[in-house]
Design a protein around this motif. Structure first.
Motif, short mmCIF file in Angstrom:
data_model
loop_
_atom_site.label_atom_id
_atom_site.label_comp_id
_atom_site.label_asym_id
_atom_site.label_seq_id
_atom_site.Cartn_x
_atom_site.Cartn_y
_atom_site.Cartn_z
N ALA A 42 0.81 -1.22 0.00
CA ALA A 42 0.00 0.00 0.00
C ALA A 42 0.85 1.27 0.00
O ALA A 42 0.44 2.28 -0.57
N SER A 43 2.01 1.23 0.61
CA SER A 43 2.87 2.42 0.66
C SER A 43 3.25 2.87 -0.75
O SER A 43 3.08 4.04 -1.10
N ASP A 44 3.76 1.96 -1.55
CA ASP A 44 4.17 2.31 -2.92
C ASP A 44 2.96 2.61 -3.80
O ASP A 44 3.00 3.55 -4.59
N ALA A 45 1.89 1.86 -3.64
CA ALA A 45 0.70 2.08 -4.47
C ALA A 45 0.09 3.45 -4.18
O ALA A 45 -0.34 4.14 -5.11
N SER A 46 0.06 3.87 -2.92
CA SER A 46 -0.52 5.19 -2.61
C SER A 46 0.32 6.30 -3.24
O SER A 46 -0.23 7.29 -3.75
N ARG A 47 1.62 6.14 -3.25
CA ARG A 47 2.50 7.13 -3.87
C ARG A 47 2.25 7.20 -5.38
O ARG A 47 2.11 8.29 -5.95
N LYS A 48 2.14 6.04 -6.03
CA LYS A 48 1.91 6.02 -7.47
C LYS A 48 0.54 6.60 -7.81
O LYS A 48 0.39 7.29 -8.83
N LYS A 49 -0.45 6.36 -6.99
CA LYS A 49 -1.79 6.92 -7.24
C LYS A 49 -1.75 8.44 -7.16
O LYS A 49 -2.34 9.14 -8.00
N ALA A 50 -1.06 8.98 -6.16
CA ALA A 50 -0.95 10.43 -6.03
C ALA A 50 -0.19 11.01 -7.22
O ALA A 50 -0.61 12.03 -7.79
N LEU A 51 0.90 10.38 -7.63
CA LEU A 51 1.69 10.88 -8.75
C LEU A 51 0.91 10.81 -10.06
O LEU A 51 1.00 11.73 -10.89
N THR A 52 0.15 9.75 -10.27
CA THR A 52 -0.65 9.64 -11.49
C THR A 52 -1.71 10.73 -11.51
O THR A 52 -1.92 11.39 -12.53
N ALA A 53 -2.37 10.95 -10.38
CA ALA A 53 -3.43 11.97 -10.32
C ALA A 53 -2.88 13.37 -10.55
O ALA A 53 -3.47 14.15 -11.30
N VAL A 54 -1.74 13.69 -9.95
CA VAL A 54 -1.19 15.03 -10.13
C VAL A 54 -0.56 15.18 -11.52
O VAL A 54 -0.62 16.25 -12.12
N GLY A 55 0.02 14.11 -12.03
CA GLY A 55 0.69 14.17 -13.32
C GLY A 55 -0.24 14.41 -14.48
O GLY A 55 0.14 15.01 -15.49
N PHE A 56 -1.48 13.94 -14.35
CA PHE A 56 -2.44 14.08 -15.44
C PHE A 56 -3.65 14.92 -15.06
O PHE A 56 -4.52 15.16 -15.89
N GLY A 57 -3.73 15.33 -13.80
CA GLY A 57 -4.82 16.20 -13.38
C GLY A 57 -6.18 15.54 -13.38
O GLY A 57 -7.19 16.21 -13.52
N MET A 58 -6.20 14.22 -13.21
CA MET A 58 -7.47 13.51 -13.17
C MET A 58 -7.37 12.34 -12.20
O MET A 58 -6.27 11.83 -11.96
N PRO A 59 -8.50 11.92 -11.62
CA PRO A 59 -8.48 10.80 -10.68
C PRO A 59 -8.05 9.50 -11.36
O PRO A 59 -8.27 9.31 -12.56
N THR A 60 -7.46 8.63 -10.58
CA THR A 60 -7.16 7.29 -11.06
C THR A 60 -8.44 6.45 -10.98
O THR A 60 -9.43 6.87 -10.41
#
Length: 125
Positions: A42-60
């Motif tokens: 969960a630690s790594d997955a939460s980081r990737k979810k935040a980065l994906t959301a900020v990187g593209f400006g949309m929810p995962t």
């Protein structure tokens, strides 16, 4: 910190442990907290979810899937991006219609993670 506390409260309601990562608009980690009973991954997955959301400006999750599902190049290529994850639980943080960062939550089924993201937004009682 309020978002993290609210997300933890929602996770407790759901009987699960989560990890929460909050990043700024540049993807720099501003806060990270993991409940004792959160899965290791969960630690790594939460980081990737935040980065994906900020990187593209949309929810995962469903938003992203709807965006790429009918485009074979996007569908096959998105997963090759560093720190990209399609699973739900990531959301941009907007203030006055401006993206100031993102939150990523992981620990359960991605729909539960999305519920915890929504829980993070609610006012504390």
């Amino acid at each position: 910190m309020t978002m993290i506390e609210n997300a933890f409260a929602k996770a407790n309601e759901l009987g699960m442990g989560i990890a929460v990562t909050i990043v700024d608009e540049s993807g720099v980690t501003k806060a990270f907290h993991r409940m004792d009973n959160a899965p290791f991954i969960a630690s790594d997955a939460s980081r990737k979810k935040a980065l994906t959301a900020v990187g593209f400006g949309m929810p995962t999750g469903d938003s992203w899937y709807g965006f790429i599902k009918d485009d074979p190049i996007l569908m096959n290529g998105a997963g090759q991006l560093n720190d990209f994850i399609l699973l739900g639980g990531g959301s941009p943080i907007m203030v006055n219609e401006k993206m100031v960062g993102a939150i990523g939550i992981s620990g359960g089924h991605y729909k539960q993670d999305e519920d915890c993201v929504k829980g993070g937004w609610r006012e504390r009682e």
